[in-house]
Scaffold this motif. Sequence first.
Motif, PDB file in Angstrom:
ATOM      1  N   PRO A   1       1.717  -2.985  -2.657  1.00  0.00           N
ATOM      2  CA  PRO A   1       0.945  -3.635  -1.585  1.00  0.00           C
ATOM      3  C   PRO A   1      -0.456  -4.072  -2.001  1.00  0.00           C
ATOM      4  O   PRO A   1      -0.952  -5.094  -1.513  1.00  0.00           O
ATOM      5  N   LEU A   2      -1.091  -3.323  -2.898  1.00  0.00           N
ATOM      6  CA  LEU A   2      -2.451  -3.681  -3.318  1.00  0.00           C
ATOM      7  C   LEU A   2      -2.474  -4.951  -4.164  1.00  0.00           C
ATOM      8  O   LEU A   2      -3.473  -5.681  -4.174  1.00  0.00           O
TER       9      LEU A   2
ATOM     10  N   VAL B   1       7.517  -6.783  -3.494  1.00  0.00           N
ATOM     11  CA  VAL B   1       6.099  -6.735  -3.865  1.00  0.00           C
ATOM     12  C   VAL B   1       5.263  -6.182  -2.713  1.00  0.00           C
ATOM     13  O   VAL B   1       4.351  -5.370  -2.923  1.00  0.00           O
ATOM     14  N   ALA B   2       5.600  -6.582  -1.470  1.00  0.00           N
ATOM     15  CA  ALA B   2       4.815  -6.148  -0.316  1.00  0.00           C
ATOM     16  C   ALA B   2       4.908  -4.643  -0.092  1.00  0.00           C
ATOM     17  O   ALA B   2       3.918  -4.006   0.305  1.00  0.00           O
ATOM     18  N   ILE B   3       6.076  -4.054  -0.354  1.00  0.00           N
ATOM     19  CA  ILE B   3       6.276  -2.630  -0.078  1.00  0.00           C
ATOM     20  C   ILE B   3       5.972  -1.767  -1.297  1.00  0.00           C
ATOM     21  O   ILE B   3       5.334  -0.711  -1.179  1.00  0.00           O
ATOM     22  N   CYS B   4       6.395  -2.204  -2.466  1.00  0.00           N
ATOM     23  CA  CYS B   4       6.235  -1.380  -3.669  1.00  0.00           C
ATOM     24  C   CYS B   4       4.868  -1.554  -4.328  1.00  0.00           C
ATOM     25  O   CYS B   4       4.374  -0.626  -4.987  1.00  0.00           O
TER      26      CYS B   4
ATOM     27  N   VAL C   1      -0.244 -11.402  -6.496  1.00  0.00           N
ATOM     28  CA  VAL C   1       1.072 -11.787  -7.043  1.00  0.00           C
ATOM     29  C   VAL C   1       1.680 -12.924  -6.235  1.00  0.00           C
ATOM     30  O   VAL C   1       2.064 -13.967  -6.776  1.00  0.00           O
ATOM     31  N   MET C   2       1.784 -12.755  -4.917  1.00  0.00           N
ATOM     32  CA  MET C   2       2.439 -13.756  -4.066  1.00  0.00           C
ATOM     33  C   MET C   2       1.416 -14.772  -3.559  1.00  0.00           C
ATOM     34  O   MET C   2       1.178 -14.928  -2.366  1.00  0.00           O
ATOM     35  N   HIS C   3       0.813 -15.477  -4.490  1.00  0.00           N
ATOM     36  CA  HIS C   3      -0.155 -16.507  -4.117  1.00  0.00           C
ATOM     37  C   HIS C   3       0.571 -17.808  -3.781  1.00  0.00           C
ATOM     38  O   HIS C   3       1.785 -17.952  -3.985  1.00  0.00           O
TER      39      HIS C   3
END
Length: 337
Positions: free
Chosen positions: A137-138, A132-135, A143-145
């Motif tokens: 990032p916005l 998620v961080a690389i693909c 998403v990763m709450h």
Amino acid sequence: MPCESFTERNNNSSDSTMEFLLLGFSELLCLRVLFFLIFLIVHLATLVGNVMIFMAVSMEPSHSPMLSFLCQLSLIELCYTLVVVPRALLSLVVVEGSRISFIGCATQMHLFVALGGAECFLLAAMSYDRYVAICHPLHYPAVMHEGLCLRLSVSCCLGGFAVALGLTVSVFRLPFCRSRCIDHFFCDVPAVLHLACTRSYAPELPLLAASVLLLLLPFLLILTSYICIAAALLHFTSAVGRGKAFSTCVSHLTITLLHYGCATFIYIRPKSNYRPARDKMVSLVYTNITPLLYPLIYSLRNKEIREILRKMMMRTKVAEMIWDTVRPVTCVCGKLY
């Protein structure tokens, strides 16, 4: 106590009173003291390293999801080594092997498999975090709450403990009509399965099912995540940006290869290929060396971890300076009163 007499005495016992004898490193009589000192130093270093990372991340008021997963990974490694290594150290002290009860052996196996399984699931969750961080990032903060990270962490632990419970019950329901001597330094699944007197492949099916759930499925998720990451990196126009993005995955990739490499070698194979001496040496690596390498890899490769550890060391120095300043005053006050 000779293994034959120990087995003969236990053949007449019920499961609740039956004992196993962990032979450990009984063949290394001349090197016991050296091995004990090496294992003890490695164990203490592992505990210190993982405790430092766990405390450093826990004391931070806010941190990234990756650091939350890393904190949980350090906690798992702490419990993981405490389940196995003290018994291994005991086997080096006791010349004739260390006894362990039927319930104690089952408990050790369950905790070992559960913690190892939780680590497999956690590594998969960490790979999703990198994806998620690389693909995307916005969308990463949305998403990763914190709620998703908490649910993933709890699910990893519950999943590992559930699969381990089913595997442990299946193994210890088998009839043990052979020797009661386990040629290992802890109650590992292949070593205990080797004592079962069944000739069919049915007893190996629970281990195969657990290997698929704990090893194969998480590994496929990790592989899928990194395939997507590699495809995204190819579209990066900046070589510097591509290098920075990849460097965030190096630590996780290194730990994944170490963990899955040893686990696959031990558990995904038929019982007929069991070799006690070889298995014990591989087990030494993934129960002693890899837990020691994890905090080293993350502390050296992760900039956030290095910064947090630096802050913690600075707070410790400040606390020592304050105490050195206050201590003479407290001593004087104590004498006055």
